[in-house]
Design an enzyme around this catalytic site. Structure first.
Site, PDB file in Angstrom:
ATOM      1  N   GLU A   1       0.363   8.068 -90.942  1.00  0.00           N
ATOM      2  CA  GLU A   1       1.444   9.046 -90.894  1.00  0.00           C
ATOM      3  C   GLU A   1       1.708   9.558 -92.317  1.00  0.00           C
ATOM      4  OE1 GLU A   1       5.295   9.554 -88.016  1.00  0.00           O
ATOM      5  OE2 GLU A   1       4.121   7.743 -87.928  1.00  0.00           O
TER       6      GLU A   1
ATOM      7  N   GLU B   1      11.424   0.144 -90.910  1.00  0.00           N
ATOM      8  CA  GLU B   1      11.636   1.215 -89.943  1.00  0.00           C
ATOM      9  C   GLU B   1      12.582   0.778 -88.830  1.00  0.00           C
ATOM     10  OE1 GLU B   1       7.984   2.533 -88.210  1.00  0.00           O
ATOM     11  OE2 GLU B   1       8.850   4.458 -87.633  1.00  0.00           O
TER      12      GLU B   1
HETATM   13  C1  RAM Z   1       8.361   8.408 -86.848  1.00  0.00           C
HETATM   14  C2  RAM Z   1       8.471   8.639 -88.305  1.00  0.00           C
HETATM   15  C3  RAM Z   1       9.822   9.033 -88.824  1.00  0.00           C
HETATM   16  C4  RAM Z   1      10.749   9.535 -87.793  1.00  0.00           C
HETATM   17  C5  RAM Z   1      10.046  10.122 -86.610  1.00  0.00           C
HETATM   18  C6  RAM Z   1      10.966  10.633 -85.552  1.00  0.00           C
HETATM   19  O1  RAM Z   1       7.041   8.538 -86.459  1.00  0.00           O
HETATM   20  O2  RAM Z   1       8.016   7.514 -88.979  1.00  0.00           O
HETATM   21  O3  RAM Z   1      10.442   8.023 -89.532  1.00  0.00           O
HETATM   22  O4  RAM Z   1      11.581  10.486 -88.397  1.00  0.00           O
HETATM   23  O5  RAM Z   1       9.148   9.233 -86.043  1.00  0.00           O
END
Ligand code: RAM
Length: 924
Positions: A504, A779
């Protein structure tokens, strides 16, 4: 006899100098142009602003006037400025003064000085002369052409069948007839490059030029290369790889063409002693090869280096490129603007050593750096000829100690080095980067015993200076601050990214929107953000309806937006303005903001938004199961409508600041209309959320964005408290709710509660991740546990900064340091000491100088040290109603010319302070 008159004269001159310097105010210092650039070359802005700091001195409290003089030659300063003389301006503004002189041109070197008058109308000496030199501002400044080899034709298919272009080696020899006075190298790439002159590395920049919407703009770099060039024969040499341009990260959408072979563009402009000028450009005379040692380089997948293919001396005159190919040439495209890079490049800023060797087998070894990071390894490893060193990376090990890479998803994130001899090799990859705490080596000389000095971690991020610090008496709170800082370092890789490790690493706007205020406390990120906002504007311009994609640069090209994400277009400029006071960011982005709100309007019916949304992303314990649960329980209609209103509200304030009264009225009206609709649609008469699930975030948005009538708001506050109680005083918030929770509870006077939530040790909480070994922000609240290992969710990074947004509240309220007026012209010092803390302190470099707040409680005695920089004032709140006992710098407090009591109630004392350093003490 002869000496006597002379010594009298000397004594006289000395006395005159002494007395005049005693009167003369110290001159201004730390001069910068635009977003904090000190004497830049290759500067991007021909309409810069000027800023300076007043010295810390008893005689300088504030500025009453200034004068800026600007000239094309330092000899003309200060008396004959040929470009601009601001004349004496009665103004207390010492930051962001617009240049008002003659039009400036590409390459022009500009010198400037400033002086100020203090509060008593005494004038300072002029500052030292500073300068800036413009880069090539327009495409027409370039004579060079894009050059490179056709690497698409020989490329190999990598992960998901993406083309992997072979890195290129390009070179050009040239001869100079005379000695060099000065030389500038203007250079960029469709790809990423490393440039050498006569065998020397021109810069330490990592993967320049960085990442912009390449179909709109490519940034250019300028290097002063005078010292690398000599009369006679010279060689200019460039290594080139795909980087973001045609790499897998670009996803091969039409704009970011995976088939586009990387190219460089460079123009070396040399002034010679004989007065002539010589320009070396990239053109068809360059030679290139793909048979060099870097075989493959991919941001996601890593780098492969084969030492057998090294080409000794290829960057020097001492090399024959006969067997190389001619390059292909491509003309410049007017639609793709070439503009000087407007923020600092990525560099290697910190070196980490591994702390322990974890597992050793005959063929592999695992190192632990005890710090998650973004960077590359520097290896110093004994190798056997023909063997391949394999380097893998991991953020945490599985509980059984095994090496875990599944959360990198399809990113192979592996480097290889093929040895050409039996020897200890020293190597670091150049055109990739990794997110890791653990590193595994295999393929080394098995007869040697691995040692800690075999590897280092080179931490890389945009070369932004540290701007502030926060510390306290609590170890875990300090770890949280450290995790926040490392989260920022790991995600400021040329653009603000979500994560540094998996497939990503993209410019997610929602994550950026929530972290920008915290980032500005910790890092001098002004230029970093404004550069990215330019990319955002350029990306939005592709959408007639004002849509701002949720990733900038937009590699997905799917014409989709999300509420809470696209709103970064309004919120980030506002946040940057709040911290810096620089209106340029509002002016530059004003149209973008309006267009974004226009997009909101297209997604709303009767002011209720139906915009797509990632919702309160990754809220814990969602009631909705499955993939949709990731969006949390707060409805997209509620979230979208809340952001719609909030952005309209911010624009109404911004319009007033920019002197656009009609817009101010229009957007205020829009905000009120949306807010009224919001309350009607989502809240009942008891202040409870109706028609939707009641959530912490639902209440937080309504309260924080001021969307409810006062009486409804008060009732809603009670419901929020109930929601928190039902969650056993834990978080039930995701990306959008979490950053505003502290602010709302604070406004409600619920400081004890906020401290309780912040200091919780159990899931979901900030300290929970610390208890599980976190050294960066995660996350998910439960991305990893010591017993269960990684969260099985496919999207699970251990280096995501969004939840670090609480850092703003730590600075502002735990330590007590916040801008009260934009740019800290007026400062609020209002610490909120609470159990279990005994002390906290923070400082940050405001545009006016260092500001700090530091408190301690000892034997029921509260002591607060503050520093208020020149040309500002501060409202200081002492959290005690006991005015009688208040001591300042050891003496009983009395109003004086520096400190004035402005309020005193049972719980606090409010004092207005002029610049200076003060210690306050009171009994609690
Ligand atoms: C994930 C990303 C990010 C987020 C989106 C919606 O894949 O890592 O942090 O903003 O989703």
């Amino acid at each position: 006899m002869i000496f006597k008159p002379l010594s009298i004269l000397i004594a006289f001159v000395f006395l005159v100098t002494l007395s005049s310097s005693a009167q003369q105010l110290l001159n201004p210092k730390e001069l910068v142009v635009s977003e904090g650039f000190k004497n830049p070359i290759g500067f991007y802005n021909d309409q810069p602003t000027f800023s300076w700091k007043l010295p810390i001195s008893k005689t300088v409290k504030s500025q009453s006037a200034y004068q800026i003089v600007v000239a094309s030659n330092p000899k003309l300063l200060p008396n004959n400025p040929d470009l601009w003389n601001s004349k004496k301006q009665l103004s207390n503004q010492s930051v962001w003064i617009n240049y008002g002189g003659t039009k400036l041109n590409s390459r022009q070197k500009v010198y400037w000085q400033v002086r100020y008058w203090n509060q008593d109308d005494e004038v300072s000496a002029y500052s030292e002369i500073n300068s800036f030199e413009l880069g090539l501002l327009k495409n027409s400044d370039w004579e060079a052409q894009w050059v490179g080899l056709d690497t698409a034709k020989d490329s190999i298919k990598g992960v998901r069948k993406f083309l992997m272009h072979r890195p290129q080696y390009l070179r050009k020899g040239f001869e100079l007839s005379s000695e060099v006075v000065s030389a500038r190298l203007y250079i960029t790439a469709k790809g990423v490059f490393d440039v050498h002159l006569n065998g020397e590395n021109v810069s330490d920049d990592v993967m320049p030029p960085g990442w912009t919407p390449y179909n709109k703009r490519i940034e250019t770099l300028t290097y002063d290369v005078t010292k690398f060039i000599e009369s006679g024969q010279n060689t200019l040499a460039v290594e080139l790889a795909t980087g973001w341009h045609a790499g897998r990260i670009s996803r091969g959408t039409s704009v970011y063409n995976n088939f586009a072979s990387p190219k460089i563009l460079c123009q070396l402009e040399i002034e010679l002693k004989d007065g002539s000028k010589q320009v070396i450009i990239s053109d068809q005379s360059w030679r290139g090869t793909t048979n060099g040692p870097i075989r493959l380089a991919s941001i996601y997948d890593g780098e492969t280096y084969d030492a057998n293919l090294e080409m000794p001396n290829w960057t020097t005159n001492n090399f024959n490129d006969k067997k190389w190919e001619n390059v292909q040439v491509e003309a410049l495209d007017e639609a793709i603007k070439l503009e000087p890079k407007r923020h600092k490049t990525v560099t290697h800023n910190i070196t980490l050593n591994p702390v322990e060797i974890l597992t050793k087998t005959d063929t592999s070894v695992v190192y632990n750096f005890k710090q998650n990071m973004l960077g590359v390894p520097l290896v110093n490893v004994p190798m056997k000829k023909g063997d391949t060193l394999k380097i893998r990376f991991s953020e945490m090990l599985a509980p059984d100690g095994s090496f875990y890479t599944a959360n990198y998803r399809s990113a192979l994130s592996t480097d290889y080095y093929v040895a050409a001899e039996d020897k200890t090799i020293t190597w670091s990859p150049k055109f990739t980067f990794h997110g890791f705490q653990y590193l595994e080596l295999s393929g080394f000389d098995a007869s040697k015993v691995p040692s800690l000095d075999w590897v280092k971690g080179l931490v890389q991020y945009s070369n932004i200076e540290t701007n502030g610090s926060f510390t306290s008496s609590h170890e875990k709170l300090n770890q949280l601050q450290s995790n926040i800082t490392w989260g920022l370092r790991s995600n400021f890789f040329d653009i603000p990214t979500d994560c540094p490790q998996r497939d990503e690493r993209l410019g997610w706007t929602g994550d950026a929107q929530v972290i920008s205020p915290t980032s500005m406390f910790n890092l001098n990120a002004h230029a970093f953000w404004t550069a990215w906002l330019q990319s955002m504007r350029e990306t939005q311009s592709e959408h007639n309806d004002g849509l701002v994609p949720f990733i900038i640069p937009d590699v997905l090209q799917n014409k989709r937006a999300s509420s809470g994400w696209g709103d970064a277009a309004v919120i980030v400029p506002w946040d940057i303005y709040t911290v810096t006071g620089d209106k340029t960011v509002l002016e530059e982005n004003y149209d973008m903001m309006k267009k974004w709100v226009a997009y909101h309007e297209t997604q709303a019916k009767d002011y209720i938004s139906h915009m797509n949304s990632f919702g309160d992303w990754l809220q814990p314990f969602p009631l909705i199961s499955g993939k949709d649960g990731q969006k949390g329980d707060t409805s997209k209609e509620l979230i979208g409508t809340a952001y719609f209103a909030h952005c309209a509200h911010l624009i109404s304030k911004i319009a007033a600041l920019l002197n656009k009264p009609d817009d101010a009225t229009t957007y205020k009206q829009l905000y009120e209309n949306v807010a009224t609709a919001f309350e009607r649609e989502f809240f009942d008469a008891n202040g409870a959320i109706k028609n939707e699930l009641g959530t912490q975030t639902g209440y937080l948005l309504a309260i924080y964005f001021n969307l409810l009538k006062e009486e409804t708001k008060q009732k809603a506050q009670k419901h929020l408290l109930e929601e928190i109680k039902m969650a056993d005083y834990h978080l039930r918030t995701g990306f959008l709710g979490t950053p505003i929770l502290p602010k709302v509870l604070d406004d409600m006077g619920e400081i004890n509660l906020m401290y309780e939530i912040l200091f919780k040790e159990t899931y979901p909480s900030w300290f929970y991740s610390i208890n599980q070994g976190a050294t960066t922000m995660w996350e998910r609240w439960d991305s990893y546990s010591k017993t269960e290992g990684y969260n099985p969710g496919s999207m699970n990074s251990l280096n995501h900064y969004a939840y670090g947004a609480v850092g703003q509240w730590m600075y502002e309220r735990i330590a007590g340091l916040a801008p009260l007026e934009p740019g800290y012209k007026k400062i609020r010092i209002a610490p909120m000491p609470n159990m279990p803390l005994k002390s906290a302190s923070a400082s940050t470099n405001s545009p006016y100088g260092k500001v700090s707040s530091s408190w301690e409680i000892n034997n029921k005695l509260f002591s607060l040290d503050v520093v208020v920089p020149p040309n500002t004032s501060a409202e200081i709140t002492i959290p005690s109603g006991n005015k009688i006992d208040l001591k300042v710098n050891g003496k009983t407090f009395k109003n004086n010319s520096n400190l004035k009591l402005i309020n005193n109630n049972q719980t606090s004392i409010l004092i207005l302070a002029t610049p200076g350093a003060y210690n306050f003490q009171t009994k609690l």
